[in-house]
Design an enzyme around this catalytic site. Structure first.
Site, PDB file in Angstrom:
ATOM      1  CE  LYS A 163       4.468   4.179   4.701  1.00  0.00           C
ATOM      2  NZ  LYS A 163       5.547   4.628   3.662  1.00  0.00           N
ATOM      3  CD  GLN A 171       7.863   2.386   2.006  1.00  0.00           C
ATOM      4  OE1 GLN A 171       6.875   2.683   2.058  1.00  0.00           O
ATOM      5  NE2 GLN A 171       8.729   2.771   2.806  1.00  0.00           N
ATOM      6  CG  ASP A 220       5.030   9.241   0.190  1.00  0.00           C
ATOM      7  OD1 ASP A 220       4.328   9.363   1.253  1.00  0.00           O
ATOM      8  OD2 ASP A 220       5.756   8.224  -0.088  1.00  0.00           O
TER       9      ASP A 220
END
Ligand code: NAP
Length: 287
Positions: A54, A98, A121
């Site tokens: 990412k 994460q 997200d």
């Protein structure tokens, strides 16, 4: 009949290239650089690879990197303090925590500390609520990437019967909402669904996100349907999905491969969300 293969690698590369151009023009126009903060807690090897990918993709697109790595011993208070500092930092447009977190930490509570305006997200309760109500907001990455893939192949969504297999907050539930907002008629199947094949057999679009290898076979598929395979499973023969590709490719109209289908779209969408967040924050601060 052989299905058209929807090439997620190619579509993701196009999205990322367009995005890099858009990031450059945003920076030129506003004098600001979009910034992405990834937060990794602990040393989980798979998470380290995901976060590294990412960050690399973000940097390549011209997005500034605000990575934070906390030890596995970090407490919920430690992580909350990092999130709060990033939330206050005007140079940070997006914050991504994460998952999974080390055991004992409540990921839902920590995710909900991320302000919706920086929730790239799309996993906070606020973002899920905005999606459910059809109001503007940042949407989860994999589901949004699936819609981008369907659009890239010109698969008709409005009026289509879509069966989504899986109802997780990460994939199944939000992709069902996104399809509904695009005027598909949506059925959500899950582990207690009876007669899955009789439902999917009627569908124009099937999104397979159950996490069960080869769950969807030719018997589940209406000829000409679009089959989106979200599953990822490591086997001795390599990566496979939830769809028995070799069988289904002969029946479907469109199909995504594994690997090279939905997977590459997740990061591409994360970058799009980061620019979208930067644009919204910049517009709000100009008011
Ligand atoms: P998850 O949280 O385990 O959810 C799985 C869902 O599938 C649940 O809703 C479950 O139903 C349902 N299900 C289980 N067995 C079923 C069956 N026999 N028939 C119908 N539905 C069934 O998984 P997830 O996080 O959504 O991920 C799903 C898959 O996508 C995994 O393979 C994951 O690795 C992959 N994935 C890929 C990407 C990507 O970027 N390509 C991103 C995220 C996830 P219940 O709710 O009743 O338990």
């Amino acid at each position: 009949m052989t299905a058209t293969i929807i090439d997620g690698k190619k579509v993701a590369a196009e999205v990322r290239s367009r995005l890099a151009t858009n990031v450059a023009s945003f920076t030129q126009r506003t004098g600001r650089t979009p910034g992405l903060a990834t937060i990794l807690v602990g040393e989980d090897p798979a998470s380290e690879v995901y976060v590294a990918n990412k960050r690399k993709a973000a940097t390549a697109a011209g997005i500034a990197d605000f990575h934070q790595h906390l030890p596995a011993t970090a407490t919920a208070e430690d992580i909350a303090a990092v999130i709060d500092a990033l939330a206050q930092n005007d140079d940070v447009s997006g914050i991504l925590l994460q998952l999974p977190l080390p055991s004992g930490l409540d990921s839902s509570r920590l995710i909900d500390r991320i302000p919706a305006s920086k929730d790239v997200d799309g996993l906070t309760t606020m973002s899920a609520g905005l999606l459910a109500r059809g109001e503007p907001g940042l949407r989860p990455c994999t589901p949004t990437g699936i819609i981008t893939l369907l659009d890239s192949a010109n698969v008709p969504i409005a009026g289509a019967l879509a069966v989504v297999i899986g109802r997780s907050q990460l994939v199944g539930a939000p992709v069902a909402q996104l399809l509904l907002h695009r005027n598909a008629t949506v059925v959500i199947a899950h582990s207690r669904t009876a007669e899955l094949a009789s439902l999917t057999k009627q569908a124009d679009i099937v999104v397979a996100a159950a996490g069960i290898p080869a769950l969807v076979t030719a018997e589940h598929v209406k000829p000409g349907a679009a089959i989106i395979d979200v599953g990822i499973h490591r086997t001795d023969a390599g990566l496979v999905g939830d769809v028995l590709f070799d069988e289904v490719v002969a029946v479907a109209g469109w199909i995504t491969p594994v690997p090279g289908g939905v997977g590459p779209m997740t990061i591409a969408t994360l970058l799009e969300n980061t620019l979208r967040a930067a644009e919204a924050i910049s517009a709000a601060s100009d008011l």
